[in-house]
Write a protein that holds these residues in place. Structure first.
Motif, PDB file in Angstrom:
ATOM      1  N   LEU A   1     -14.458  12.165   5.304  1.00  0.00           N
ATOM      2  CA  LEU A   1     -13.061  11.751   5.321  1.00  0.00           C
ATOM      3  C   LEU A   1     -12.310  12.301   6.519  1.00  0.00           C
ATOM      4  O   LEU A   1     -11.541  11.578   7.159  1.00  0.00           O
ATOM      5  N   VAL A   2     -12.535  13.580   6.852  1.00  0.00           N
ATOM      6  CA  VAL A   2     -11.783  14.141   7.969  1.00  0.00           C
ATOM      7  C   VAL A   2     -12.199  13.504   9.289  1.00  0.00           C
ATOM      8  O   VAL A   2     -11.393  13.386  10.216  1.00  0.00           O
ATOM      9  N   VAL A   3     -13.455  13.070   9.384  1.00  0.00           N
ATOM     10  CA  VAL A   3     -13.871  12.344  10.585  1.00  0.00           C
ATOM     11  C   VAL A   3     -13.159  11.000  10.660  1.00  0.00           C
ATOM     12  O   VAL A   3     -12.691  10.575  11.719  1.00  0.00           O
ATOM     13  N   MET A   4     -13.037  10.318   9.525  1.00  0.00           N
ATOM     14  CA  MET A   4     -12.363   9.024   9.493  1.00  0.00           C
ATOM     15  C   MET A   4     -10.910   9.136   9.917  1.00  0.00           C
ATOM     16  O   MET A   4     -10.378   8.234  10.574  1.00  0.00           O
ATOM     17  N   VAL A   5     -10.258  10.219   9.545  1.00  0.00           N
ATOM     18  CA  VAL A   5      -8.837  10.395   9.858  1.00  0.00           C
ATOM     19  C   VAL A   5      -8.603  10.311  11.365  1.00  0.00           C
ATOM     20  O   VAL A   5      -7.763   9.544  11.846  1.00  0.00           O
TER      21      VAL A   5
ATOM     22  N   GLY B   1       0.805  -1.217   0.000  1.00  0.00           N
ATOM     23  CA  GLY B   1       0.000   0.000   0.000  1.00  0.00           C
ATOM     24  C   GLY B   1       0.834   1.261   0.000  1.00  0.00           C
ATOM     25  O   GLY B   1       0.654   2.153  -0.848  1.00  0.00           O
ATOM     26  N   ASN B   2       1.757   1.358   0.939  1.00  0.00           N
ATOM     27  CA  ASN B   2       2.584   2.561   1.030  1.00  0.00           C
ATOM     28  C   ASN B   2       3.595   2.639  -0.101  1.00  0.00           C
ATOM     29  O   ASN B   2       3.972   3.737  -0.528  1.00  0.00           O
ATOM     30  N   GLY B   3       4.042   1.483  -0.596  1.00  0.00           N
ATOM     31  CA  GLY B   3       4.923   1.491  -1.752  1.00  0.00           C
ATOM     32  C   GLY B   3       4.224   2.061  -2.982  1.00  0.00           C
ATOM     33  O   GLY B   3       4.820   2.811  -3.760  1.00  0.00           O
ATOM     34  N   ALA B   4       2.937   1.721  -3.145  1.00  0.00           N
ATOM     35  CA  ALA B   4       2.173   2.269  -4.270  1.00  0.00           C
ATOM     36  C   ALA B   4       2.003   3.777  -4.129  1.00  0.00           C
ATOM     37  O   ALA B   4       2.137   4.527  -5.114  1.00  0.00           O
ATOM     38  N   VAL B   5       1.702   4.234  -2.917  1.00  0.00           N
ATOM     39  CA  VAL B   5       1.556   5.671  -2.683  1.00  0.00           C
ATOM     40  C   VAL B   5       2.863   6.400  -3.007  1.00  0.00           C
ATOM     41  O   VAL B   5       2.870   7.427  -3.699  1.00  0.00           O
TER      42      VAL B   5
ATOM     43  N   ASN C   1      -3.259   3.995   6.401  1.00  0.00           N
ATOM     44  CA  ASN C   1      -2.923   5.325   5.894  1.00  0.00           C
ATOM     45  C   ASN C   1      -3.116   5.456   4.383  1.00  0.00           C
ATOM     46  O   ASN C   1      -3.687   6.444   3.917  1.00  0.00           O
ATOM     47  N   PRO C   2      -2.658   4.499   3.562  1.00  0.00           N
ATOM     48  CA  PRO C   2      -2.886   4.646   2.113  1.00  0.00           C
ATOM     49  C   PRO C   2      -4.363   4.701   1.758  1.00  0.00           C
ATOM     50  O   PRO C   2      -4.765   5.417   0.839  1.00  0.00           O
ATOM     51  N   LEU C   3      -5.191   3.944   2.481  1.00  0.00           N
ATOM     52  CA  LEU C   3      -6.622   3.958   2.196  1.00  0.00           C
ATOM     53  C   LEU C   3      -7.242   5.300   2.552  1.00  0.00           C
ATOM     54  O   LEU C   3      -8.073   5.831   1.816  1.00  0.00           O
ATOM     55  N   LEU C   4      -6.823   5.858   3.678  1.00  0.00           N
ATOM     56  CA  LEU C   4      -7.427   7.100   4.147  1.00  0.00           C
ATOM     57  C   LEU C   4      -6.996   8.306   3.328  1.00  0.00           C
ATOM     58  O   LEU C   4      -7.782   9.210   3.071  1.00  0.00           O
ATOM     59  N   TYR C   5      -5.739   8.342   2.932  1.00  0.00           N
ATOM     60  CA  TYR C   5      -5.187   9.539   2.318  1.00  0.00           C
ATOM     61  C   TYR C   5      -4.951   9.434   0.812  1.00  0.00           C
ATOM     62  O   TYR C   5      -4.578  10.405   0.189  1.00  0.00           O
ATOM     63  N   ALA C   6      -5.149   8.252   0.249  1.00  0.00           N
ATOM     64  CA  ALA C   6      -4.836   8.125  -1.165  1.00  0.00           C
ATOM     65  C   ALA C   6      -5.919   7.399  -1.951  1.00  0.00           C
ATOM     66  O   ALA C   6      -6.489   7.949  -2.881  1.00  0.00           O
TER      67      ALA C   6
END
Length: 364
Positions: free
Chosen positions: A256-260, A70-74, A314-319
């Motif tokens: 989204l900001v609530v999910m963060v 996930g983070n490698g893709a981001v 993190n990749p799901l939430l921000y990307a």
């Protein structure tokens, strides 16, 4: 924070001195005289050790694969667009790098849990410090992202966008410098130590009880409470603005900001509560007995695993929830020779990594 496979410390002179002091402490070690600290050996750790051997290697292996992919893709997508990165994109890139470096240490801790530490003291120091540097970096970078969005949406101030291009880079340097400072105890006190009683070697700290408590407080404050308070305040103010604004795009931003904040809190709150209980037991504020020690050890293993899951989320939430990421991913795949068939399209001229970022630059 070294993973909880290192919680079994070697008994040195300071530990025996602490045991002697606890002979007159208010700890409740049981009703029988044989249960008293000064009349018995340390609590057996067979159950917690067996649990770690069965649970942690599987969990760490799974998190390693998911976090790396996930983070490698981001990171790959962001680096392919590095000439046009916004301030949020830059923070996201550093966040992805921090998460990748963190999960790269998990196979070492999986071996430590399954067998013992076989990599020597040098790699023990490096792996422990690398793990903690990126643990702190992840939390602080999330706070930077929330503060950047707060200024953009609430105060309509583009701190990084309109300032010198080196300003966001300087912020990242300060974050990494603080994390390196927080990880100094790992370089100094971590080492591969052989436990004669358990006949195993683990990568663990070699300092008195007071040092352990100090590290717990530092992780709680700098690695959790302060970033969480910053995120909660910033996103609460953002939500207040978004609730006044109408429109489907802003409603997506609100979700989204609530999910963060919720995901960060759900992942790390249980672990820090368990560590707080463990610290209170060390201080004598809570009664200590072998059954409770064993339950706390198991709880630390389980809740620390929940915390490490945040690296995969993190990749799901921000990307991955952002249209721009999917478009950039398809563009990167095409460059690598993949087919253009099925490429998603978007009518947005200024879409961004997430709806929150988009809203932050849309003149709210």
């Amino acid at each position: 924070m070294v993973p909880e496979v290192s919680k079994h410390q070697v008994l040195d002179a300071s530990d025996f001195a602490l045991l002697w002091e606890n002979c007159t402490s208010p700890y409740d070690y049981g009703e029988n005289e044989s249960d008293l600290c000064c009349a018995s050996t340390p609590c057996p750790q067979d159950f917690s050790l067996n649990f770690d051997r069965a649970f942690l290697p599987v969990l760490y292996s799974l998190l390693f694969l998911l976090g790396l992919l996930g983070n490698g893709a981001v990171a790959a997508v962001l680096l392919s667009q590095r000439t046009a990165l916004s301030s949020t994109d830059t923070f996201l890139l550093h966040l992805a790098v921090a998460d990748v470096l963190l999960v790269l240490t998990l196979p070492l801790w999986a071996v430590d849990a399954a067998v013992q530490w076989v990599f020597g003291s040098g790699l023990c120091k490096v792996a422990g410090a690398l793990f903690n540097i990126n643990f702190y970096a992840g939390a602080l970078l999330l706070a930077c992202i929330s503060f950047d969005r707060y200024l953009s949406i609430v105060h309509a101030t583009q701190l990084y966008r309109r300032g010198p291009p080196t300003r966001v880079a300087l912020t990242c340097v300060v974050v990494w410098g603080l994390c390196l400072l927080f990880a100094l105890p790992d370089f100094i006190f971590l080492s591969a130590q052989h436990n004669e009683r358990l006949n195993v070697t683990h990568c663990q700290y070699n300092f008195p009880q007071v040092g352990r408590r100090t590290l717990h407080v530092l992780k709680l404050v700098a690695g959790f409470l302060l970033p969480l308070l910053v995120m909660a305040y910033c996103y609460a103010r953002i939500l207040a603005v978004l609730l006044v604004s109408r429109g489907q795009r802003r409603l997506r931003a609100m979700r989204l900001v609530v999910m963060v904040v919720v995901v960060f809190a759900l992942c790390w709150t249980p672990y820090h509560l368990v560590v707080l209980v463990d610290t209170l037991m060390d201080l004598g504020a809570l009664a200590r007995n072998c059954g409770r020690e064993s339950r706390v050890d198991v709880a630390k293993s389980v809740t620390s695993g929940m915390g490490y899951m945040h690296c995969c989320l993190n990749p799901l939430l921000y990307a991955f929830v952002g249209v721009k990421f999917r478009e950039r991913m398809w563009t990167l795949l095409m460059r690598l020779g993949c087919s253009n068939q099925g490429r998603p399209s978007s009518s947005r001229r200024d879409s961004s990594w997430s709806e929150t970022t988009e809203a932050s630059y849309s003149g709210l």
